[in-house]
Design an enzyme around this catalytic site. Structure first.
Site, mmCIF file in Angstrom:
data_model
loop_
_atom_site.group_PDB
_atom_site.id
_atom_site.type_symbol
_atom_site.label_atom_id
_atom_site.label_comp_id
_atom_site.label_asym_id
_atom_site.label_seq_id
_atom_site.Cartn_x
_atom_site.Cartn_y
_atom_site.Cartn_z
ATOM 1 N N CYS A 1 0.896 -1.339 -0.104
ATOM 2 C CA CYS A 1 -0.145 -0.050 -0.064
ATOM 3 C C CYS A 1 0.832 1.216 0.204
ATOM 4 O O CYS A 1 0.487 2.268 -0.364
ATOM 5 C CB CYS A 1 -0.932 0.050 1.184
ATOM 6 S SG CYS A 1 -0.066 -0.148 2.951
ATOM 7 N N GLY B 1 -11.507 -8.197 3.276
ATOM 8 C CA GLY B 1 -10.157 -8.772 3.139
ATOM 9 C C GLY B 1 -9.767 -9.627 4.304
ATOM 10 O O GLY B 1 -10.578 -9.558 5.469
#
Length: 429
Positions: free
Chosen positions: A50, A187
């Protein structure tokens, strides 16, 4: 052989650019095949998280621009969009950079432990695709060793503040008592596991975990007394949750503005707290424009993270010293590796010259020549063949002013300097 790192991270580029450069698992095989075939890189590894996308390479020293061109083409970007955001590290700086990344010193959250696991996954993926050879393998292994020392010999990892912790910490500013709130986690990876743990410690009792694979979602949810669902079931539960934290590897948004608008009408203005940790983003940015929605991305967690940096400055200095030592050790290993290869080549050449002279001597003996004469000729032949090219090169180097070559020759063969051997240097003439 040059070692290179090309990268983009949270310091050099905004989220909007980072998500466009991220590699999805589905395209990794294609990326490895193209990267090595078109850029001059003989070894390659790809790290995509990320906060960063980095390419670790062993290959031609001038392959950096070819890699940048390939990367822009692979992601459908103009090179100009990348040039100002990308950094390039070479050789010793590339080594130092990977060790800092592995140790959590280059992370948004100083000392966070997740990056080491992500780097290990990157190495495993490179090996799986046959892209990691002797240079990168040694670099990864040494980086893991240094990271372990940083963890065990400094306080950099004590009470680490992760991105997951920072996200949950921000939720406490919206909900004073989270025991009455329901969390939807999208997730089921390591980051979401950490989020679930921190939410439970903050008082959350009701959990839903949504994932592409239902079995994985159920396993994680049941560990917290919650329920697992598939991604397609999210719209049906959206109105009943208060906290949404998402971190998947999906290339496209999972939660859109329309679905959130419909859920808000049912909630009667009860607020949503959302954190999108994923890159590319899981939640459409337009969701943040809706009333009663507090949407944050990974780049919005700075206030919590800055406190983390201040509290670990002393440990970071200790860690940097370990990384400096680790870098020097690795470079010494590389130099030794290069010396071994050179010595092997040198010995092979000497053996070829020896075999040629022995064959000449054997032919002379078979033709009836005097054995003593043949042996003396063999000795002279081997000596002349071995010393001819080095002698030519030493004379050439000395004539060009590279007098240090003579010193190296004396050191290699442990020759003593005789008074009458010393010639005047150019300065004395």
């Amino acid at each position: 052989m040059a070692l290179l790192t090309l990268g983009i991270n949270h310091r050099t580029a905004p989220l909007e650019l980072r998500e466009r450069v991220a590699f999805t698992p589905e395209r990794m095989a294609e990326a490895f095949a193209e990267l090595r075939a078109t850029t001059g890189a003989s070894e390659a590894a790809i790290l995509s998280t990320c906060n960063r996308t980095e390419l670790y390479l062993a290959g031609d020293d001038d392959c950096a621009q070819a890699v940048l061109r390939w990367l822009s083409g692979f992601h459908g970007l103009e090179i100009a969009e990348l040039e100002n955001a990308f950094y390039i590290h070479r050789d010793s700086e590339a080594v130092r950079h990977m060790m800092r990344v592995a140790s959590g010193l280059d992370s948004m959250v100083l000392g966070e432990p997740q990056i080491l696991g992500q780097l290990k996954d990157s190495y495993a993926l490179a090996r799986e695709h046959g892209a990691s050879g002797v240079f990168l393998s040694r670099l990864f292994e040494q980086s893991f060793t240094v990271a372990k020392r940083v963890r065990t010999e400094t306080a950099i990892g004590e009470n680490p503040v992760s991105v997951a912790y920072a996200a949950v910490s921000m939720a406490s500013h919206i909900f004073a008592d989270m025991s009455h709130n329901t969390a939807l986690l999208i997730g089921a990876g390591q980051t979401i596991e950490l989020v679930a743990r921190h939410l439970a410690e903050a008082g959350v009792r009701k959990f839903l975990v949504a994932n592409r694979t239902l079995e994985r979602a159920q396993t994680l949810a049941e560990a917290r007394g919650g329920r697992g669902i598939t991604l397609s079931e999210i719209p049906g539960v959206l109105a009943n949750v208060d906290i949404i934290i998402s971190s998947t590897a999906s290339p496209l948004p999972i939660l859109g503005k329309g679905a959130v608008e419909r859920a808000l009408r049912k909630r009667k203005h009860r607020p949503y707290f959302m954190v999108d940790i994923a890159v590319p983003r899981d939640i459409e940015p337009e969701v943040g424009s809706l009333a009663d929605v507090y949407l944050y991305t990974v780049d919005d967690l700075h206030s919590v993270i800055e406190e983390n940096v201040r509290s670990r400055e002393g440990a970071a200095r200790e860690a940097e010293n370990l990384i400096t030592a680790g870098t020097q050790s690795f470079l010494s290993q590389l130099r030794a590796l290069d010396a071994v290869a050179t010595l092997k080549q040198f010995r092979q050449r000497a053996e070829i010259l020896r075999d040629i002279e022995i064959e000449k001597a054997l032919r002379s003996l078979r033709n009836g020549s005097d054995p003593e004469t043949v042996l003396r000729g063999l000795g002279r032949g081997i000596t002349n063949k071995l010393l001819h090219e080095p002698s030519v090169q030493v004379r050439k180097a000395t004539a060009e002013g590279r007098v240090e070559v003579t010193s190296w020759l004396r050191e290699l063969h442990q020759l003593e300097v005789q008074e009458d051997d010393v010639s005047p240097t150019p300065e004395k003439l």
